[in-house]
Design an enzyme around this catalytic site. Structure first.
Site, PDB file in Angstrom:
ATOM      1  N   SER A   9       0.848  -1.198   0.000  1.00  0.00           N
ATOM      2  CA  SER A   9       0.000   0.000   0.000  1.00  0.00           C
ATOM      3  C   SER A   9       0.877   1.240   0.000  1.00  0.00           C
ATOM      4  O   SER A   9       1.639   1.475   0.946  1.00  0.00           O
ATOM      5  CB  SER A   9      -0.894   0.006   1.230  1.00  0.00           C
ATOM      6  OG  SER A   9      -1.462   1.296   1.347  1.00  0.00           O
ATOM      7  N   HIS A  34      -1.247  -1.273  -4.201  1.00  0.00           N
ATOM      8  CA  HIS A  34      -2.520  -0.997  -3.533  1.00  0.00           C
ATOM      9  C   HIS A  34      -2.653   0.508  -3.294  1.00  0.00           C
ATOM     10  O   HIS A  34      -1.787   1.118  -2.649  1.00  0.00           O
ATOM     11  CB  HIS A  34      -2.576  -1.774  -2.218  1.00  0.00           C
ATOM     12  CG  HIS A  34      -3.880  -1.684  -1.499  1.00  0.00           C
ATOM     13  ND1 HIS A  34      -4.961  -2.473  -1.807  1.00  0.00           N
ATOM     14  CD2 HIS A  34      -4.282  -0.887  -0.477  1.00  0.00           C
ATOM     15  CE1 HIS A  34      -5.974  -2.176  -0.997  1.00  0.00           C
ATOM     16  NE2 HIS A  34      -5.592  -1.217  -0.178  1.00  0.00           N
ATOM     17  N   ASP A  36      -4.945   3.501  -1.748  1.00  0.00           N
ATOM     18  CA  ASP A  36      -6.016   3.776  -0.791  1.00  0.00           C
ATOM     19  C   ASP A  36      -6.619   5.154  -1.024  1.00  0.00           C
ATOM     20  O   ASP A  36      -6.002   6.169  -0.716  1.00  0.00           O
ATOM     21  CB  ASP A  36      -5.464   3.691   0.634  1.00  0.00           C
ATOM     22  CG  ASP A  36      -5.214   2.253   1.055  1.00  0.00           C
ATOM     23  OD1 ASP A  36      -6.135   1.430   0.909  1.00  0.00           O
ATOM     24  OD2 ASP A  36      -4.092   1.947   1.520  1.00  0.00           O
ATOM     25  N   MET A  38      -9.369   7.784   0.040  1.00  0.00           N
ATOM     26  CA  MET A  38     -10.242   8.113   1.182  1.00  0.00           C
ATOM     27  C   MET A  38     -10.827   9.507   0.993  1.00  0.00           C
ATOM     28  O   MET A  38     -10.120  10.421   0.556  1.00  0.00           O
ATOM     29  CB  MET A  38      -9.433   8.082   2.481  1.00  0.00           C
ATOM     30  CG  MET A  38      -8.706   6.765   2.711  1.00  0.00           C
ATOM     31  SD  MET A  38      -7.904   6.749   4.324  1.00  0.00           S
ATOM     32  CE  MET A  38      -6.930   5.239   4.192  1.00  0.00           C
ATOM     33  N   HIS A  67      -8.463   0.803  -3.911  1.00  0.00           N
ATOM     34  CA  HIS A  67      -9.389   0.547  -2.800  1.00  0.00           C
ATOM     35  C   HIS A  67     -10.111   1.848  -2.484  1.00  0.00           C
ATOM     36  O   HIS A  67      -9.515   2.776  -1.945  1.00  0.00           O
ATOM     37  CB  HIS A  67      -8.561   0.039  -1.604  1.00  0.00           C
ATOM     38  CG  HIS A  67      -9.335  -0.151  -0.343  1.00  0.00           C
ATOM     39  ND1 HIS A  67      -8.731  -0.296   0.890  1.00  0.00           N
ATOM     40  CD2 HIS A  67     -10.667  -0.226  -0.107  1.00  0.00           C
ATOM     41  CE1 HIS A  67      -9.651  -0.448   1.819  1.00  0.00           C
ATOM     42  NE2 HIS A  67     -10.841  -0.407   1.249  1.00  0.00           N
ATOM     43  N   MET A  69     -12.436   3.996  -0.374  1.00  0.00           N
ATOM     44  CA  MET A  69     -13.091   4.187   0.926  1.00  0.00           C
ATOM     45  C   MET A  69     -13.830   5.504   0.820  1.00  0.00           C
ATOM     46  O   MET A  69     -13.464   6.512   1.446  1.00  0.00           O
ATOM     47  CB  MET A  69     -12.035   4.196   2.040  1.00  0.00           C
ATOM     48  CG  MET A  69     -11.488   2.798   2.327  1.00  0.00           C
ATOM     49  SD  MET A  69      -9.855   2.867   3.103  1.00  0.00           S
ATOM     50  CE  MET A  69      -8.831   3.016   1.654  1.00  0.00           C
ATOM     51  N   MET A 138     -11.054  -6.576   5.493  1.00  0.00           N
ATOM     52  CA  MET A 138     -10.253  -5.609   6.235  1.00  0.00           C
ATOM     53  C   MET A 138      -9.777  -6.270   7.530  1.00  0.00           C
ATOM     54  O   MET A 138     -10.574  -6.845   8.274  1.00  0.00           O
ATOM     55  CB  MET A 138     -11.067  -4.359   6.580  1.00  0.00           C
ATOM     56  CG  MET A 138     -11.422  -3.444   5.421  1.00  0.00           C
ATOM     57  SD  MET A 138     -10.055  -2.908   4.367  1.00  0.00           S
ATOM     58  CE  MET A 138      -8.957  -2.092   5.544  1.00  0.00           C
ATOM     59  N   ASP A 174      -6.512  -6.823   3.787  1.00  0.00           N
ATOM     60  CA  ASP A 174      -5.912  -5.491   3.860  1.00  0.00           C
ATOM     61  C   ASP A 174      -5.930  -4.967   5.286  1.00  0.00           C
ATOM     62  O   ASP A 174      -6.990  -4.855   5.907  1.00  0.00           O
ATOM     63  CB  ASP A 174      -6.726  -4.566   2.944  1.00  0.00           C
ATOM     64  CG  ASP A 174      -6.216  -3.138   2.945  1.00  0.00           C
ATOM     65  OD1 ASP A 174      -5.056  -2.908   3.338  1.00  0.00           O
ATOM     66  OD2 ASP A 174      -6.983  -2.251   2.526  1.00  0.00           O
TER      67      ASP A 174
HETATM   68  C1  DX5 Z   1      -6.361   1.138   5.756  1.00  0.00           C
HETATM   69  C2  DX5 Z   1      -5.907   0.940   4.318  1.00  0.00           C
HETATM   70  C3  DX5 Z   1      -4.831  -0.075   4.214  1.00  0.00           C
HETATM   71  C4  DX5 Z   1      -3.541   0.345   4.863  1.00  0.00           C
HETATM   72  C5  DX5 Z   1      -2.663  -0.853   5.112  1.00  0.00           C
HETATM   73  O1  DX5 Z   1      -7.394   2.032   5.787  1.00  0.00           O
HETATM   74  O2  DX5 Z   1      -6.992   0.499   3.531  1.00  0.00           O
HETATM   75  O3  DX5 Z   1      -4.610  -0.422   2.857  1.00  0.00           O
HETATM   76  O4  DX5 Z   1      -2.847   1.272   4.096  1.00  0.00           O
HETATM   77  O5  DX5 Z   1      -1.541  -0.461   5.852  1.00  0.00           O
HETATM   78  P1  DX5 Z   1      -0.850  -1.440   6.925  1.00  0.00           P
HETATM   79  O6  DX5 Z   1      -0.421  -2.670   6.155  1.00  0.00           O
HETATM   80  O7  DX5 Z   1       0.284  -0.636   7.443  1.00  0.00           O
HETATM   81  O8  DX5 Z   1      -1.900  -1.789   7.942  1.00  0.00           O
HETATM   82 ZN    ZN Z   2      -6.557  -0.447   1.531  1.00  0.00          ZN
END
Ligand code: DX5
Ligand code: ZN
Length: 219
Positions: A9, A34, A36, A38, A67, A69, A138, A174
């Site tokens: 990620s 990956h 993220d 948000m 991903h 969110m 998750m 994840d």
């Molecule tokens: C959390 C994200 C994850 C996160 C994972 O909200 O969706 O993808 O970046 O990071 P680690 O592996 O450090 O938990």
């Molecule tokens: Zn993620």
């Protein structure tokens, strides 16, 4: 059994050097990237949007795992695919029409997946299992990298592996992956493992990826 895929990620990478981060991921033999996304509404944090995905796509040939969110992901999925997403996953409870969202992602030309938060039971995935390419669990409540894995999620890997048996669906996890808990995930047949801090904060990220893949617990 196919080798597990590692999806670092980039949330844990240096945001001022993303081009370098994805180039490094290629050198370190990562499988996917990956990303993220948000929105500050579905989760209490804001990261980046389509322009980042587009910039990453210009800098790497690696598979981009996006991903979302965000609230009402259906508004943006086509634009993420256009920006270069190879897979778009979203949280069905955030969507007003989860099946329609899956269709939109697929018609735009990408793979589609749903994400289950730690408190959402695996049964919820049943109605999606014949429609998606990926079901992602998750291991933490989304919003931030570097959180501690919620151990109850481990059993959900086995439940989903059973549910997806004989189907063309990958099970991804994840959040909270470490060198210590990864071997158990591999044993349970997990297909794709996301790792943020476990890769980018490692003294030797290349070695960390090799450890996650092979189940070695120290660098
Ligand atoms: C959390 C994200 C994850 C996160 C994972 O909200 O969706 O993808 O970046 O990071 P680690 O592996 O450090 O938990
Ligand atoms: Zn993620």
């Amino acid at each position: 059994m196919a080798e597990i895929l590692i999806a670092p990620s980039i949330l844990s990478a240096d945001f001022a050097a993303m081009g370098e981060a994805v180039k490094n991921l290629e050198k370190w033999h990562a499988d996917w990237v990956h990303c993220d996304v948000m929105d500050g509404e579905f989760v209490p944090n804001i990261t980046f949007g389509m322009p980042m995905v587009e910039a990453l796509d210009r800098n790497t040939g690696l598979f981009l795992d996006v991903h979302l969110m965000i609230v009402k992901p259906e508004r943006y999925v086509e634009r993420f695919v256009k920006a270069g997403a190879d897979l778009v996953t979203f949280h069905p409870e955030a969507s007003e029409d989860a099946f329609g969202t899956i269709e939109k992602i697929k018609s735009a030309g990408a793979k589609a997946g749903i994400v289950l938060n730690p408190d959402i039971p695996c049964d919820v995935a049943e109605k999606f299992v014949d429609k998606v390419d990926v079901i992602m669990l998750m291991g933490v409540f989304p919003g931030f990298g570097g959180q501690k894995f919620i151990p109850e999620v481990m059993d959900k890997i086995s439940v989903l592996k059973e549910m997806t048996k004989g189907k063309d669906v990958l099970v991804e996890l994840d959040g909270g992956v470490t060198l210590e808990n990864a071997p158990e995930m591999v044993r349970r047949g997990l297909d794709v493992m996301v790792a943020g801090n476990a890769v980018f904060k490692a003294a030797d990220p290349c070695e960390a990826i090799a450890c996650l893949k092979t189940g070695r617990t120290s660098l």
